[in-house]
Design a protein around this motif. Sequence first.
Motif, PDB file in Angstrom:
ATOM      1  N   CYS A   1     -34.024  -2.346  99.904  1.00 27.37           N
ATOM      2  CA  CYS A   1     -32.855  -2.445 100.770  1.00 27.37           C
ATOM      3  C   CYS A   1     -31.597  -2.695  99.937  1.00 27.37           C
ATOM      4  CB  CYS A   1     -33.105  -3.589 101.759  1.00 27.37           C
ATOM      5  SG  CYS A   1     -31.982  -3.615 103.127  1.00 27.37           S
ATOM      6  N   ALA A   2     -31.787  -2.962  98.647  1.00 25.18           N
ATOM      7  CA  ALA A   2     -30.631  -3.293  97.793  1.00 25.18           C
ATOM      8  C   ALA A   2     -29.746  -2.071  97.599  1.00 25.18           C
ATOM      9  CB  ALA A   2     -31.130  -3.780  96.435  1.00 25.18           C
TER      10      ALA A   2
ATOM     11  N   ASP B   1     -25.751   2.764  90.769  1.00 25.56           N
ATOM     12  CA  ASP B   1     -26.416   3.896  90.112  1.00 25.56           C
ATOM     13  C   ASP B   1     -26.099   3.952  88.627  1.00 25.56           C
ATOM     14  OD1 ASP B   1     -27.760   4.870  92.329  1.00 25.56           O
ATOM     15  OD2 ASP B   1     -25.921   5.807  93.095  1.00 25.56           O
TER      16      ASP B   1
ATOM     17  N   ILE C   1     -34.949   2.169  90.927  1.00 24.42           N
ATOM     18  CA  ILE C   1     -36.027   1.179  91.099  1.00 24.42           C
ATOM     19  C   ILE C   1     -37.072   1.675  92.083  1.00 24.42           C
ATOM     20  CG2 ILE C   1     -36.535  -1.183  91.830  1.00 24.42           C
ATOM     21  CD1 ILE C   1     -33.572  -1.817  90.936  1.00 24.42           C
ATOM     22  N   ILE C   2     -36.598   2.142  93.241  1.00 23.10           N
ATOM     23  CA  ILE C   2     -37.557   2.521  94.287  1.00 23.10           C
ATOM     24  C   ILE C   2     -38.391   3.727  93.849  1.00 23.10           C
ATOM     25  CG2 ILE C   2     -36.168   4.119  95.702  1.00 23.10           C
ATOM     26  CD1 ILE C   2     -37.124   2.392  98.118  1.00 23.10           C
TER      27      ILE C   2
ATOM     28  N   GLU D   1     -25.263   6.127 103.990  1.00 23.87           N
ATOM     29  CA  GLU D   1     -24.522   7.373 103.781  1.00 23.87           C
ATOM     30  C   GLU D   1     -23.194   7.315 104.529  1.00 23.87           C
ATOM     31  OE1 GLU D   1     -25.635   9.494 101.726  1.00 23.87           O
ATOM     32  OE2 GLU D   1     -27.738   8.931 101.573  1.00 23.87           O
TER      33      GLU D   1
ATOM     34  N   LYS E   1     -37.589  10.852  96.406  1.00 22.25           N
ATOM     35  CA  LYS E   1     -38.046   9.571  95.844  1.00 22.25           C
ATOM     36  C   LYS E   1     -39.494   9.264  96.249  1.00 22.25           C
ATOM     37  CE  LYS E   1     -33.371   7.658  95.673  1.00 22.25           C
ATOM     38  NZ  LYS E   1     -32.671   6.479  95.174  1.00 22.25           N
TER      39      LYS E   1
HETATM   40  O1  C5P Z   1     -29.981   7.232  95.949  1.00 23.83           O
HETATM   41  P1  C5P Z   1     -29.568   6.096  96.815  1.00 23.83           P
HETATM   42  O2  C5P Z   1     -28.957   4.980  96.048  1.00 23.83           O
HETATM   43  O3  C5P Z   1     -28.730   6.471  97.988  1.00 23.83           O
HETATM   44  O4  C5P Z   1     -30.945   5.609  97.442  1.00 23.83           O
HETATM   45  C1  C5P Z   1     -31.019   4.523  98.250  1.00 23.83           C
HETATM   46  C2  C5P Z   1     -32.384   3.905  98.144  1.00 23.83           C
HETATM   47  O5  C5P Z   1     -32.816   3.855  96.788  1.00 23.83           O
HETATM   48  C3  C5P Z   1     -32.360   2.470  98.584  1.00 23.83           C
HETATM   49  O6  C5P Z   1     -33.641   2.170  99.102  1.00 23.83           O
HETATM   50  C4  C5P Z   1     -32.085   1.702  97.304  1.00 23.83           C
HETATM   51  O7  C5P Z   1     -32.516   0.355  97.372  1.00 23.83           O
HETATM   52  C5  C5P Z   1     -32.885   2.522  96.309  1.00 23.83           C
HETATM   53  N1  C5P Z   1     -32.338   2.555  94.939  1.00 23.83           N
HETATM   54  C6  C5P Z   1     -33.019   1.936  93.908  1.00 23.83           C
HETATM   55  N2  C5P Z   1     -32.564   2.011  92.629  1.00 23.83           N
HETATM   56  C7  C5P Z   1     -31.450   2.687  92.343  1.00 23.83           C
HETATM   57  C8  C5P Z   1     -30.731   3.322  93.379  1.00 23.83           C
HETATM   58  C9  C5P Z   1     -31.212   3.229  94.654  1.00 23.83           C
HETATM   59  O8  C5P Z   1     -34.044   1.315  94.169  1.00 23.83           O
HETATM   60  N3  C5P Z   1     -31.023   2.746  91.092  1.00 23.83           N
END
Ligand code: C5P
Length: 410
Positions: free
Chosen positions: A274-275, A279, A311-312, A330, A345
């Motif tokens: 949820c974080a 980027d 991370i995800i 978004e 993802k």
């Molecule tokens: O690509 P975007 O940032 O829009 O994707 C959102 C999802 O990816 C969220 O669940 C966010 O927590 C996760 N995320 C992540 N690591 C990143 C970028 C996004 O875990 N570097």
Amino acid sequence: MQRLRNKRVVLGVTGGIAAYKSAELIRHLTKLGAEVQVVMTSAACEFITPLTLQALSHNPVHLDLLDTKAEAAMGHIELARWADLVLVAPATADFMARLAGGLANDLLTTLCLATSAPLCLAPAMNQGMWRDSKTQQNCQELLERNIRLFGPSDGSQACGDIGPGRMLEPELIVEQAADVFESDILTGINLMITAGPTREEIDPVRYISNYSSGKMGYALAEAAVEAGATVTLVSGPVTIPAPDRVSVIDVTSAREMHQAVHGNMNGQDIFIGCAAVSDYRPEEILREKIKKDPDNASETLDIRLVRNPDIIASVSALEQPPFVVGFAAETQNVLNYAADKLNRKQLDLIVANDVSDREIGFSSDNNEVAILGKDLEETLPRASKKVLARKLLKIIGRSYHTWKTEQESA
Ligand code: C5P
């Protein structure tokens, strides 16, 4: 009996011979993972010592309403709010009469009136006292106030009589106490959530970040605990307090978050990202503050950014990944972008929201989301993040169980 895990039980003990069984009751409750705070009436202390119950519950026993020291540690209202369940065992005829009459003349009756937690009594008294019409009338009144009665059972009594009024055996009381809680959809599940923003350092006084408040992730963590999960919250810097009963790992940057997630991934069943992870981060963190150069007329400053780990996506790519839920914040084409992220993802579910709408954006208390999966598309109308979190977790819990069954039969 996983339903009692992590539940907070106030055990009231009143003055009857069955009070010796309260010790065993505490052992059953704690063995099943409940946290127990004991409240004793003064008559109860004639039958069993507070020290015994303190040792078994691993918490100080609460005795007096007007004890300033005890009130300072955990006041009666705090105790009433703390409880997920108030269980009085044994409940004597006198205690039931006082409760039915609405009296608040000691700590336990006061707490019973003040609490909004379910209240259950295990009556214990002589068969004649139980059969007495006034006791029966009190029982009716208590039942009408949604107070539950466990037992009593029938049989030989300490006084030599035979009949109804024996306190139910501790094992049976515990079974009935567990039934008070709905079958929690996430009972026994380990769940990790990332929440809040990350901060990417530029120099000792500056960083790159975003407007994420952490409210949605924190609401999810709270709702997951309510639904029975054991929750680890990996949180970026936020200003809101951590929910109770959640293990919080505080991090600052995306790379720290990545490390904390993977360092604690073992045994996780569900991962919710949820974080709002930055980027990019500055390629280099400057050791000294960047100064305006008085000799340089340039109106621009270049900071070279490099990609942070996703991370995800790195969680989904594990050899044995947990059930993975992402968020897509978004500002346009919300559903299309979310569906694209779901695939790219390799997520099991994605929750999409439109952060261009200030009413439901990053710092707002409200949200309105759509949740998408392989065979799922559901819109949850505008509501507080807390209400939405509960609804989301129901959907996540259901989908997780289907996923798990498919995995086991594959
Ligand atoms: O690509 P975007 O940032 O829009 O994707 C959102 C999802 O990816 C969220 O669940 C966010 O927590 C996760 N995320 C992540 N690591 C990143 C970028 C996004 O875990 N570097």
